[in-house]
Design a protein around this motif. Structure first.
Motif, PDB file in Angstrom:
ATOM      1  N   ALA A  99       7.559  46.456  83.784  1.00  0.00           N
ATOM      2  CA  ALA A  99       7.293  45.584  84.926  1.00  0.00           C
ATOM      3  C   ALA A  99       6.823  44.212  84.462  1.00  0.00           C
ATOM      4  N   GLY A 100       6.057  44.181  83.377  1.00  0.00           N
ATOM      5  CA  GLY A 100       5.601  42.904  82.839  1.00  0.00           C
ATOM      6  C   GLY A 100       6.741  42.044  82.331  1.00  0.00           C
ATOM      7  N   PHE A 101       7.681  42.647  81.627  1.00  0.00           N
ATOM      8  CA  PHE A 101       8.835  41.881  81.141  1.00  0.00           C
ATOM      9  C   PHE A 101       9.686  41.370  82.307  1.00  0.00           C
ATOM     10  N   LEU A 102       9.781  42.146  83.355  1.00  0.00           N
ATOM     11  CA  LEU A 102      10.527  41.690  84.533  1.00  0.00           C
ATOM     12  C   LEU A 102       9.777  40.586  85.263  1.00  0.00           C
ATOM     13  N   ALA A 103       8.448  40.602  85.223  1.00  0.00           N
ATOM     14  CA  ALA A 103       7.679  39.488  85.788  1.00  0.00           C
ATOM     15  C   ALA A 103       7.930  38.210  84.989  1.00  0.00           C
ATOM     16  N   LEU A 104       8.038  38.334  83.664  1.00  0.00           N
ATOM     17  CA  LEU A 104       8.402  37.169  82.853  1.00  0.00           C
ATOM     18  C   LEU A 104       9.788  36.661  83.226  1.00  0.00           C
ATOM     19  N   ALA A 105      10.718  37.594  83.479  1.00  0.00           N
ATOM     20  CA  ALA A 105      12.054  37.197  83.919  1.00  0.00           C
ATOM     21  C   ALA A 105      11.992  36.439  85.237  1.00  0.00           C
ATOM     22  N   ALA A 106      11.112  36.881  86.148  1.00  0.00           N
ATOM     23  CA  ALA A 106      10.956  36.178  87.420  1.00  0.00           C
ATOM     24  C   ALA A 106      10.453  34.755  87.202  1.00  0.00           C
ATOM     25  N   GLY A 107       9.521  34.592  86.274  1.00  0.00           N
ATOM     26  CA  GLY A 107       9.030  33.258  85.964  1.00  0.00           C
ATOM     27  C   GLY A 107      10.120  32.357  85.409  1.00  0.00           C
TER      28      GLY A 107
END
Length: 477
Positions: free
Chosen positions: A438-446
């Protein structure tokens, strides 16, 4: 008049080819138990039955795009379909695990020749205003393979004859090869000469990195067999980057990465594949090992997740221009990050299946948006003559993301005490791995938020001019 290159035949040929290659990789994973019994294969052999395909596929994606630009995209694509078909027949007739692994490696090379060139051929066949719709249709066909793969694999496991995992590709490939040679239009990249040194450097560098990461799942990150090839791969890619600045006909023009939109779009693609597919690798095992579902039942229960891209991707393609590609990419990453966070909160050895359904639906919707607009967004930031190598770079980055995600999240799973001794032990490792995903996907969102909404004016003008020059397309005043 040359009637090759129509949108519909190009979509059908490239879409069915991608469907075949995607389906085969997914079906094999659920057929492994019967392969083990029939060929008396070891656990390591079973791992390499999967890894051999993943390894060669990730390595040769960019190389295939380079060769397509130089020798002709239709020719390399058609050769890839033929190679994949021949390797499928060899795998079906494999008398031993070693032969099967070799055939799977060749299948991976064939698949690498299919995917990036499919996208380039399709984009060049479509008018600019139809690009979003045809890319969405193409990714929808690939998504259908993802949706049906676990279920088809479960059916084959129930029947017990694993050979049909591979035999089913042969008649399809025998039909596709002559159709591709006859109906697809040929195109080339901007350079007449092949940069041999650059091609060898990038291929060898990717080999070292991907091989090391594949081995990390069984050997651990501290093993010399993991560290040495990754370090060598990084050095080779550094040498490749230095060489590309000097050569007149670079494999990957450095100017691609000076465009913020292309760089960020490619980073988003890698991070999404990293987080989501690393989580899927563990969650599919959770359904079987912890919740006790058979392979067939587990495949059926993943359908709410895997069918969503088939439903969402065409809609995203149709309405992408109205809503905005950037907005859809931001939504795709946020939905997937939220879904993994939901999984991390609710997973337990006794979690009821209905508690997992909301996250499956949300994750599938996010994947559908990503599949529909991700490749398109990256290509929007490059000129027409750069589409081939740009598609290869984007595809290679996303596939490396898959390999990295599986390796890193599996490593986190083990480091957190995860194991197969009990459901509690498995969940102990699964939960932190899901939070990491989920953290890596949050980085993708950024990164998606920072991506420009439109390409630079110079690229936009070049794309419009090329669209106006294509035969049979109106010139806008």
């Amino acid at each position: 008049m040359d009637k090759r290159g129509g949108v519909l035949p190009t979509l059908l040929i490239t879409g069915v080819s991608a469907f075949m290659a995607s389906m085969d990789n997914l079906v094999v994973t659920t057929a492994l138990p019967t392969i083990r019994q029939d060929l008396h294969a070891s656990l390591e052999s079973l791992e390499w039955t999967v890894n051999a395909y993943t390894l060669t596929y990730a390595i040769f994606l960019l190389t295939a795009a380079i060769l397509g630009d130089r020798f002709g995209r239709r020719m390399i694509f058609t050769s890839g379909v033929a190679l994949f078909t021949a390797a499928s027949a060899a795998a079906a007739m494999a008398p031993a695990a070693g032969v099967l692994i070799a055939a799977r490696a060749v299948q991976g090379i064939g698949a690498a020749m299919i995917f990036p060139l499919s996208l380039t051929l399709l984009v060049r066949a479509a008018a600019p205003e139809r690009r979003g719709a045809v890319i969405a249709a193409f990714t929808g066909m690939s998504g259908l393979a993802i949706a049906l793969g676990p279920w088809v694999g479960g059916v084959i496991v129930e029947i017990g004859d694993w050979h049909w995992v591979f035999w089913i590709n042969v008649p399809i490939g025998l039909v596709l090869v002559p159709l591709a040679a006859r109906l697809l239009s040929e195109s080339h990249g901007p350079y007449g000469r092949l940069d041999v040194r650059g091609t060898l450097l990038v291929t060898s560098g990717l080999l070292g990195i991907v091989y090391g990461m594949v081995r990390s799942t069984s050997l651990g990150w501290g093993s010399p067999q993991v560290i040495a090839p990754i370090a060598a791969g990084v050095l080779l890619l550094a040498g490749f980057a230095a060489w590309e600045r000097r050569v007149a006909n670079p494999v990957v023009p450095p100017r691609l990465f000076r465009r913020r939109g292309f760089t960020l779009s490619s980073l988003v693609g890698m991070l999404v594949q990293f987080g989501m597919f690393g989580a899927i690798f563990l969650l599919t095992q959770f359904l079987q090992h912890v919740l006790g579902f058979s392979p067939l039942d587990a495949g059926l229960r993943t359908l709410p997740w895997t069918v969503m891209p088939v439903l969402v991707a065409p809609l995203a393609g149709a309405f992408g221009d109205r809503i905005g590609v950037k907005r859809l990419m931001v939504a795709a990453t946020v939905l997937q990050a939220s879904a993994l966070a939901w999984f991390a909160v609710v997973v337990s050895p006794a979690v009821p299946y209905p508690a997992l359904l909301p996250a499956m639906v949300v994750a599938g919707a996010g994947m559908g948006l990503f599949f529909a607009v991700g490749p398109r967004q990256a290509l929007d930031f490059v000129a027409v003559e750069e589409e081939g190598v740009a598609a290869g770079v984007n595809s290679a980055g996303r596939q490396v993301g898959v390999v990295m995600g599986v390796a890193v999240l599996a490593g986190l799973f083990a480091a957190a005490g995860g194991g197969y001794g009990s459901g509690e032990e498995f969940v102990a490792g699964l939960r932190p791995a899901l939070w990491a995903g989920a953290g890596f996907l949050a980085l993708a969102a950024g990164a998606a938020v920072l991506t420009p909404s439109r390409p630079p004016a110079t690229v936009h003008t070049l794309r419009e001019a090329e669209g106006a020059r294509r035969p049979g397309r109106p010139v806008e005043g």
